[in-house]
Motif scaffolding. Structure first.
Motif, PDB file in Angstrom:
ATOM      1  N   ASP A 101      -1.150 -13.630  -6.818  1.00 53.12           N
ATOM      2  CA  ASP A 101      -1.891 -14.136  -5.292  1.00 53.12           C
ATOM      3  C   ASP A 101      -2.845 -13.632  -5.506  1.00 53.12           C
ATOM      4  N   PRO A 102      -3.923 -13.270  -5.789  1.00 56.84           N
ATOM      5  CA  PRO A 102      -4.995 -12.910  -6.209  1.00 56.84           C
ATOM      6  C   PRO A 102      -5.842 -11.485  -4.919  1.00 56.84           C
ATOM      7  N   GLY A 103      -5.185 -12.396  -3.583  1.00 58.07           N
ATOM      8  CA  GLY A 103      -4.942 -11.186  -2.839  1.00 58.07           C
ATOM      9  C   GLY A 103      -4.482  -9.943  -2.099  1.00 58.07           C
ATOM     10  N   VAL A 104      -2.597 -10.128  -2.458  1.00 59.67           N
ATOM     11  CA  VAL A 104      -1.962  -9.591  -2.803  1.00 59.67           C
ATOM     12  C   VAL A 104      -2.172  -8.394  -3.904  1.00 59.67           C
ATOM     13  N   GLN A 105      -3.155  -8.752  -5.161  1.00 58.39           N
ATOM     14  CA  GLN A 105      -3.694  -8.249  -6.501  1.00 58.39           C
ATOM     15  C   GLN A 105      -4.477  -6.857  -6.343  1.00 58.39           C
ATOM     16  N   ARG A 106      -5.323  -7.620  -5.380  1.00 60.99           N
ATOM     17  CA  ARG A 106      -6.770  -7.063  -5.088  1.00 60.99           C
ATOM     18  C   ARG A 106      -6.194  -5.712  -4.112  1.00 60.99           C
ATOM     19  N   GLU A 107      -5.025  -5.910  -3.052  1.00 62.94           N
ATOM     20  CA  GLU A 107      -4.402  -5.016  -2.012  1.00 62.94           C
ATOM     21  C   GLU A 107      -3.461  -3.941  -3.080  1.00 62.94           C
ATOM     22  N   LEU A 108      -3.000  -4.133  -3.814  1.00 63.34           N
ATOM     23  CA  LEU A 108      -2.256  -3.623  -5.464  1.00 63.34           C
ATOM     24  C   LEU A 108      -3.000  -2.837  -6.184  1.00 63.34           C
TER      25      LEU A 108
END
Length: 244
Positions: A101-108
């Motif tokens: 998930d791109p959103g989760v990747q950004r958060e991480l």
């Protein structure tokens, strides 16, 4: 009567001169002991109950041992926090590879960036602690060199799974050294490193800090120990004794 007063005055002057000579001789002897055997002076005065004094302009203070202990404790706390951040960053890197998930990747990625910044700040604080401890050691050993720990464990870096080569960035605390490292080998310190007490073989980083071995000093290897890294490879620890 005048002759008696003159004789007394002459005797008094002679005694004053004698006392002055004895005082200067004692000060000279103490000065020589401070230069060549400061540990003896400090040991005798401390045993007598003195913790601070000034002799011929040279001030010593036994309480610096307490200050050094506080510094060592602070260094150990920072080292443990740094290790925790290393583990956190390693875990986040693993999660980033597993998440699609791109959103989760950004958060991480954002969390990873903050963790790396904090880890960098801890590293700077750790260097300051080590420099402070080196200065405290130098002051202490002027009077009691026997108090400086000569033997202990140092962390030197990370090697590959086969134990045949150093991983990128290693060795971190000694100059480039060919593998394998063996007992009896002498290595040179390239970055100030904590000298740690004996402890559990799988928890060397948690063992008490005894002192710092500073840049440029040489140590002889007594034992070599490896602990496995979660991401692969091995952490290398050496039990050493100071050689200069």
């Amino acid at each position: 009567m005048a002759e008696n007063k003159s004789a007394v005055a002459q005797f008094s002057a002679m005694m004053k001169d004698l006392v002055a000579i004895l005082r200067d001789t004692v000060i000279f002897l103490i000065f020589m002991l401070l230069l060549f055997a400061p540990g003896i002076i400090n040991e005798r005065l401390t045993a007598a109950g003195f913790t601070k004094g000034n002799i011929a302009g040279f001030e010593w203070q036994a309480q610096i041992q307490s200050a050094a202990e506080t510094t060592r404790t602070a260094g150990q706390t920072i080292e443990q926090a740094t290790e925790n951040y290393d583990q956190l960053i390693e875990r986040i890197n693993e999660l980033e590879k597993q998440v699609n998930d791109p959103g989760v990747q950004r958060e991480l990625s954002a969390i990873n960036s903050v963790a790396k910044d904090s880890r960098s700040e801890l590293a700077s604080a750790d260097q300051a602690i080590k420099r402070s401890l080196v200065v405290q050691q130098q002051l202490t050993t002027q009077f009691a060199p026997q108090l400086l720990e000569e033997t202990g464990w140092i962390y030197v870096g990370k090697i590959n799974e086969e134990k045949s080569s150093w991983l990128a960035g290693s060795p971190t605390t000694i100059t480039k050294t060919e593998l394998p490292i063996e007992a009896g080998q002498v290595v040179t310190i390239r970055d100030d490193v904590y000298l740690r007490a004996d402890g559990a073989s799988n928890a060397r980083a948690s063992a008490p800090v005894q002192s710092v071995v500073k840049v440029g000093q040489r140590v002889e290897v007594l034992e070599v120990e490896f602990s496995h890294a979660r991401s692969g490879g091995w952490f290398v620890w050496l039990k050493v004794v100071r050689r200069d």
